[in-house]
Design a protein around this motif. Structure first.
Motif, PDB file in Angstrom:
ATOM      1  N   UNK A 155     -15.173  70.556  46.368  1.00 57.68           N
ATOM      2  CA  UNK A 155     -14.592  70.548  47.715  1.00 57.68           C
ATOM      3  C   UNK A 155     -14.841  69.216  48.426  1.00 57.68           C
ATOM      4  N   UNK A 156     -16.071  68.729  48.357  1.00 55.97           N
ATOM      5  CA  UNK A 156     -16.396  67.473  49.035  1.00 55.97           C
ATOM      6  C   UNK A 156     -15.711  66.292  48.357  1.00 55.97           C
ATOM      7  N   UNK A 157     -15.706  66.288  47.022  1.00 55.75           N
ATOM      8  CA  UNK A 157     -15.151  65.142  46.303  1.00 55.75           C
ATOM      9  C   UNK A 157     -13.651  65.037  46.487  1.00 55.75           C
ATOM     10  N   UNK A 158     -12.951  66.155  46.556  1.00 55.83           N
ATOM     11  CA  UNK A 158     -11.504  66.069  46.722  1.00 55.83           C
ATOM     12  C   UNK A 158     -11.150  65.533  48.108  1.00 55.83           C
ATOM     13  N   UNK A 159     -11.981  65.829  49.116  1.00 56.78           N
ATOM     14  CA  UNK A 159     -11.763  65.244  50.448  1.00 56.78           C
ATOM     15  C   UNK A 159     -12.009  63.740  50.414  1.00 56.78           C
ATOM     16  N   UNK A 160     -13.051  63.321  49.680  1.00 60.12           N
ATOM     17  CA  UNK A 160     -13.319  61.886  49.505  1.00 60.12           C
ATOM     18  C   UNK A 160     -12.164  61.208  48.780  1.00 60.12           C
ATOM     19  N   UNK A 161     -11.623  61.850  47.754  1.00 61.08           N
ATOM     20  CA  UNK A 161     -10.506  61.271  46.992  1.00 61.08           C
ATOM     21  C   UNK A 161      -9.313  60.974  47.897  1.00 61.08           C
ATOM     22  N   UNK A 162      -9.045  61.867  48.833  1.00 63.36           N
ATOM     23  CA  UNK A 162      -7.909  61.667  49.736  1.00 63.36           C
ATOM     24  C   UNK A 162      -8.049  60.359  50.500  1.00 63.36           C
ATOM     25  N   UNK A 163      -9.248  60.063  50.970  1.00 60.08           N
ATOM     26  CA  UNK A 163      -9.477  58.801  51.686  1.00 60.08           C
ATOM     27  C   UNK A 163      -9.540  57.621  50.734  1.00 60.08           C
ATOM     28  N   UNK A 164     -10.301  57.763  49.658  1.00 64.01           N
ATOM     29  CA  UNK A 164     -10.544  56.637  48.753  1.00 64.01           C
ATOM     30  C   UNK A 164      -9.271  56.155  48.074  1.00 64.01           C
ATOM     31  N   UNK A 165      -8.334  57.053  47.834  1.00 62.16           N
ATOM     32  CA  UNK A 165      -7.111  56.669  47.121  1.00 62.16           C
ATOM     33  C   UNK A 165      -6.249  55.697  47.899  1.00 62.16           C
ATOM     34  N   UNK A 166      -6.503  55.558  49.200  1.00 64.34           N
ATOM     35  CA  UNK A 166      -5.716  54.650  50.036  1.00 64.34           C
ATOM     36  C   UNK A 166      -6.330  53.251  50.105  1.00 64.34           C
ATOM     37  N   UNK A 167      -7.459  53.028  49.415  1.00 65.89           N
ATOM     38  CA  UNK A 167      -8.138  51.728  49.436  1.00 65.89           C
ATOM     39  C   UNK A 167      -7.663  50.908  48.239  1.00 65.89           C
ATOM     40  N   UNK A 168      -6.861  49.865  48.446  1.00 68.50           N
ATOM     41  CA  UNK A 168      -6.295  49.110  47.310  1.00 68.50           C
ATOM     42  C   UNK A 168      -7.343  48.565  46.351  1.00 68.50           C
ATOM     43  N   UNK A 169      -8.472  48.088  46.874  1.00 72.07           N
ATOM     44  CA  UNK A 169      -9.482  47.456  46.023  1.00 72.07           C
ATOM     45  C   UNK A 169     -10.048  48.419  44.986  1.00 72.07           C
ATOM     46  N   UNK A 170     -10.051  49.712  45.269  1.00 69.91           N
ATOM     47  CA  UNK A 170     -10.610  50.672  44.322  1.00 69.91           C
ATOM     48  C   UNK A 170      -9.738  50.828  43.081  1.00 69.91           C
ATOM     49  N   UNK A 171      -8.472  50.447  43.177  1.00 71.11           N
ATOM     50  CA  UNK A 171      -7.575  50.521  42.028  1.00 71.11           C
ATOM     51  C   UNK A 171      -7.631  49.257  41.172  1.00 71.11           C
ATOM     52  N   UNK A 172      -8.243  48.201  41.705  1.00 70.22           N
ATOM     53  CA  UNK A 172      -8.294  46.928  40.968  1.00 70.22           C
ATOM     54  C   UNK A 172      -9.693  46.315  41.022  1.00 70.22           C
ATOM     55  N   UNK A 173     -10.728  47.033  40.542  1.00 70.45           N
ATOM     56  CA  UNK A 173     -12.082  46.463  40.566  1.00 70.45           C
ATOM     57  C   UNK A 173     -12.152  45.171  39.753  1.00 70.45           C
ATOM     58  N   UNK A 174     -12.875  44.196  40.276  1.00 74.25           N
ATOM     59  CA  UNK A 174     -12.906  42.865  39.671  1.00 74.25           C
ATOM     60  C   UNK A 174     -13.454  42.868  38.252  1.00 74.25           C
ATOM     61  N   UNK A 175     -14.382  43.756  37.948  1.00 76.73           N
ATOM     62  CA  UNK A 175     -15.019  43.757  36.633  1.00 76.73           C
ATOM     63  C   UNK A 175     -14.222  44.530  35.585  1.00 76.73           C
TER      64      UNK A 175
END
Length: 290
Positions: A254-274
């Motif tokens: 329950x908590x993680x799916x709420x976090x996913x909703x917010x985190x998915x809108x952060x472009x940097x999380x889809x393209x980590x430098x490493x």
């Protein structure tokens, strides 16, 4: 960057049996509260696989987070299983290898893989039963896990360690069997290009959501509604109107799916430098790790 209409977190389990109590699925839309997805019977790994096939058929814009590792360490030794001539050379070939060797294991178990004379050499199986190629005190780590520990974003365990309450090896092996049987019907980040529409699967780590909600690292499990409500508020999510279960697995989902909703809108999380192309095709990456 993709936008998704709904989000699902699957708290996975590698436990023995048809209906592991640790399996839990939660879903949330673009607004409102997360809700547990409850089948007629308790979830089984096969039932989750069939449910994912249904998502693939529906082609809905939904982001699915799996709480398991989708790859094993490869970069550090240039191989998943050094000294084994049959060691796979990519994540998808690893999934195929595990599923093939475990074809007779019921309930998507991975017992036969861990008994394979070459594979078993790399794992810590139990106290006093450690393979001769198991490395170090905690075992080999993927690049994302090594980075998590150094940057203190998480405290990941090695997939080669099968001992202790925090071990993730068994759940990862059973999850890889499921991924192979999904037959590429749902793209998996970062192994596949992200399509313009339809479902996408990512690897997540529920403890990262707990830390992002402000829970201490040593007490990241939620076992009461009041704590869950406070944590969900951090992610601007309402509390579920009704919960049939309040245990570690349900609240993790329950908590993680709420976090996913917010985190998915952060472009940097889809393209980590490493995240290099080689890592993307062998070890994979945990979404949310920068």
């Amino acid at each position: 960057m993709r936008r998704f209409s709904r989000f699902v977190c699957i708290d996975w389990s590698g436990a023995v049996g048809e209906h592991p109590p640790g399996l839990a699925l939660a879903m949330i839309g673009q607004a409102g509260a997360p809700e547990l997805i409850a089948p007629k019977k308790r979830w089984s790994r096969q039932a989750v696989l069939e449910w994912l096939h249904g998502l693939a058929d529906a082609r809905e814009d939904i982001l699915v987070g799996l709480d398991l590792s989708l790859g094993f360490p490869f970069i550090d030794r240039g191989s998943f299983f050094p000294q084994w001539d049959g060691s796979p050379d990519s994540a998808r070939s690893l999934w195929e290898c595990i599923d093939r060797l475990c074809a007779d294991d019921p309930h998507l178990a991975a017992t036969s893989f861990l008994r394979h004379p070459e594979a078993r050499r790399h794992f810590r199986h139990a106290k006093g039963d450690t393979g001769d190629l198991f490395e170090g005190s905690i075992g080999r780590l993927r690049e994302v896990e090594r980075h998590q520990r150094v940057s203190k974003q998480a405290n990941s365990w090695s997939c080669f360690n099968l001992v202790g309450a925090g071990q993730v090896g068994k759940s990862s092996l059973t999850g890889m069997r499921m991924m192979h049987r999904l037959e590429k019907r749902i793209p998996v980040w970062p192994f596949d290009p992200i399509p313009d529409s339809g479902p996408v699967i990512i690897e997540i780590y529920t403890s990262m959501a707990a830390r992002a909600a402000g829970l201490p690292a040593n007490t990241s499990k939620i076992r009461d509604l009041a704590t869950l409500e406070r944590a969900l508020c951090v992610f601007e999510a309402d509390t579920p109107a009704q919960l049939d279960r309040v245990d570690d697995h349900a609240t993790d989902a329950l908590l993680t799916v709420a976090w996913m909703r917010q985190a998915s809108t952060v472009p940097a999380l889809w393209t980590p430098q490493l995240l290099t192309p080689e890592i993307a095709q062998t070890e994979g990456w945990t979404f949310g790790v920068l």
